[in-house]
Scaffold this motif. Structure first.
Motif, PDB file in Angstrom:
ATOM      1  N   LEU A   1      15.158  47.174   8.498  1.00 34.89           N
ATOM      2  CA  LEU A   1      14.108  46.768   9.434  1.00 34.89           C
ATOM      3  C   LEU A   1      14.697  45.931  10.563  1.00 34.89           C
ATOM      4  N   ALA A   2      15.573  44.984  10.238  1.00 35.51           N
ATOM      5  CA  ALA A   2      16.195  44.153  11.275  1.00 35.51           C
ATOM      6  C   ALA A   2      16.985  45.008  12.251  1.00 35.51           C
ATOM      7  N   ARG A   3      17.728  45.970  11.729  1.00 37.35           N
ATOM      8  CA  ARG A   3      18.501  46.854  12.600  1.00 37.35           C
ATOM      9  C   ARG A   3      17.575  47.639  13.534  1.00 37.35           C
ATOM     10  N   MET A   4      16.524  48.205  12.970  1.00 41.23           N
ATOM     11  CA  MET A   4      15.612  49.023  13.769  1.00 41.23           C
ATOM     12  C   MET A   4      14.936  48.180  14.856  1.00 41.23           C
ATOM     13  N   GLU A   5      14.484  46.997  14.502  1.00 37.31           N
ATOM     14  CA  GLU A   5      13.839  46.122  15.484  1.00 37.31           C
ATOM     15  C   GLU A   5      14.810  45.748  16.598  1.00 37.31           C
ATOM     16  N   ALA A   6      16.037  45.388  16.229  1.00 38.21           N
ATOM     17  CA  ALA A   6      17.009  44.952  17.229  1.00 38.21           C
ATOM     18  C   ALA A   6      17.428  46.088  18.153  1.00 38.21           C
ATOM     19  N   ILE A   7      17.666  47.254  17.591  1.00 36.18           N
ATOM     20  CA  ILE A   7      18.053  48.403  18.429  1.00 36.18           C
ATOM     21  C   ILE A   7      16.984  48.677  19.474  1.00 36.18           C
ATOM     22  N   HIS A   8      15.738  48.756  19.022  1.00 35.36           N
ATOM     23  CA  HIS A   8      14.680  49.096  19.979  1.00 35.36           C
ATOM     24  C   HIS A   8      14.422  47.956  20.958  1.00 35.36           C
ATOM     25  N   ALA A   9      14.427  46.713  20.472  1.00 33.68           N
ATOM     26  CA  ALA A   9      14.150  45.576  21.352  1.00 33.68           C
ATOM     27  C   ALA A   9      15.218  45.443  22.432  1.00 33.68           C
ATOM     28  N   LEU A  10      16.483  45.513  22.058  1.00 34.39           N
ATOM     29  CA  LEU A  10      17.556  45.343  23.034  1.00 34.39           C
ATOM     30  C   LEU A  10      17.601  46.508  24.027  1.00 34.39           C
ATOM     31  N   ARG A  11      17.495  47.713  23.520  1.00 40.39           N
ATOM     32  CA  ARG A  11      17.532  48.862  24.434  1.00 40.39           C
ATOM     33  C   ARG A  11      16.358  48.817  25.407  1.00 40.39           C
TER      34      ARG A  11
END
Length: 431
Positions: free
Chosen positions: A380-390
């Motif tokens: 979940l942390a990975r998915m949130e960070a990928i989408h938020a940063l991109r």
């Protein structure tokens, strides 16, 4: 708070605090890492001093290592158990004094699964693991995307913002609050409680920080009592409703689990997003490559997790007399594992002090731990960070820092408390 709580602080935090200060003056690298402002701002020079002492060395609190191989092995070794502040070997009278000043269920004490070994850990983890399967995380993707869009649209039109308060902190709190069935209006309060309680993950914190954390947990405890009672009467479709309905956990276990998921679901991700922003702005050539090759975003997030770990350390305690790398340890010996140091071990990562979004083995980092205590919410942390940063850099391609970001004054959780930015040109769509 009553004097018995101050005594508890003295036994659990005050004594290590004084020991660390004394050893920092003597030049001990671990004590300087934990106890100095310079170490909190930039821990990596002190971590390298720990590495120079050998694969494992005896420090003021116990053993310490920044070695990747040893850290990974200890995290997976059933001769070692989890360690919290109440894990120190104390006289019976001291333990009675601590027990006389109880804290409500919280992430850093049993029955939180963070502080449990099998079989209790296995039972607690199994109760919530269904909420973090790949299928369950996949179902959250649309909500993460919509929350991100809402937050980007809400950023001030004058072009300036605090990226932690207005974005990086809001993405994870929105998702985990919904997963636990908390109403939207409760999010600011949980942010406040979480910020106050986070120093409890450190060692040697001040009486003031400990008192504020304890008072915040007591307030959260009352909220959770009311919330759980409401879910029993009117269950929803969230994780906590499922746990309440299943009846496998008592109220203390429910509250400990809820507070752990709230804290873990927020703290790692807000630091990951914030650290990612700073590293990508510091390496514009790599950010430019991400604009051209967006398929590299998952790899970029793994490199942020490795290079500037949002969770810097953990600890284990020997459950029996044992030997590691030629070092004999008695039962009860504490081993502090520098996850950030392991992530920059040159024997594991080539040119470890270079930030490289194409690093082939970046995902081998230990930021999410290893073994049975691997972070349940890592996906979940990975998915949130990928989408938020991109999404952030797509919407604001000219984003820049307005001031030097302010580091959180914490040892274990490594991130920023404020990040003033100039947003620059606002693109018309989020890709």
């Amino acid at each position: 708070m009553s004097p018995r709580y101050r005594l508890r602080w003295l036994l659990e935090q005050g004594s290590p605090r004084y020991a660390l200060r004394l050893n920092a003056r003597r030049g001990d690298p671990f004590a300087r890492l934990v106890g100095s402002r310079a170490g909190l701002r930039d821990p990596y020079p002190y971590i390298e001093q720990i590495r120079e002492r050998g694969r494992m060395y005896r420090g003021p609190i116990g053993w310490a290592t920044a070695d990747y191989e040893l850290s990974r092995a200890i995290l997976r070794d059933n001769r070692f158990g989890v360690f919290g502040m109440n894990g120190f070997e104390l006289p019976a009278v001291a333990k009675r004094r601590i027990a006389a000043a109880p804290l409500p269920p919280n992430p850093v004490e049993a029955p939180s699964m963070l502080q449990l070994d099998p079989p209790e850990h296995t039972r607690m983890r199994k109760s919530v693991s269904a909420a973090f399967t790949p299928r369950a995380i996949g179902r959250l993707r649309d909500r993460v995307e919509s929350v991100t869009v809402e937050l980007l649209e809400a950023l001030p039109s004058d072009g300036s913002a605090d990226l932690i308060a207005n974005f990086a902190g809001q993405v994870p709190i929105a998702i985990i609050a919904e997963m636990l069935g908390f109403p939207q209006e409760s999010r600011p309060q949980f942010l406040e409680w979480g910020d106050a309680a986070s120093p409890l993950l450190d060692i040697g914190i001040s009486w003031k920080a400990w008192r504020i954390a304890a008072e915040s947990m007591m307030q959260m405890d009352g909220y959770l009592d009311r919330h759980i009672a409401q879910l029993r009467a009117q269950p929803g479709e969230d994780i906590l409703s499922s746990l309440v309905s299943a009846g496998n956990l008592d109220d203390n276990e429910l509250k400990a689990t809820a507070s752990l998921l709230m804290g873990a679901g927020f703290e790692t991700t807000v630091n990951l997003i914030g650290n990612g922003v700073v590293q990508l702005l510091a390496h514009p050539e790599q950010l430019a490559r991400l604009h051209k090759e967006p398929e590299l975003w998952p790899q970029a997030v793994e490199e942020v997790l490795r290079f500037d770990a949002p969770v810097q350390t953990t600890a284990r305690i020997a459950l029996c007399d044992t030997e590691i790398d030629g070092n004999k340890m008695h039962k009860g010996a504490v081993v502090v594992l520098s996850l950030a140091g392991a992530n920059r071990d040159p024997k594991m990562f080539e040119n470890p002090d270079r930030f490289d979004i194409t690093r082939a083995n970046a995902k081998d980092h230990l930021t999410f731990s290893s073994g049975i205590h691997t972070c349940l919410g890592a996906s979940l942390a990975r998915m949130e960070a990928i989408h938020a940063l991109r999404s952030l850099f797509d919407r604001f391609p000219d984003l820049s820092l307005a001031q030097t970001p302010e580091r959180r004054q914490l040892f274990t959780l490594h991130g920023y408390s404020r990040m003033p930015v100039n947003l620059g040109h606002r693109a018309t769509a989020v890709v």
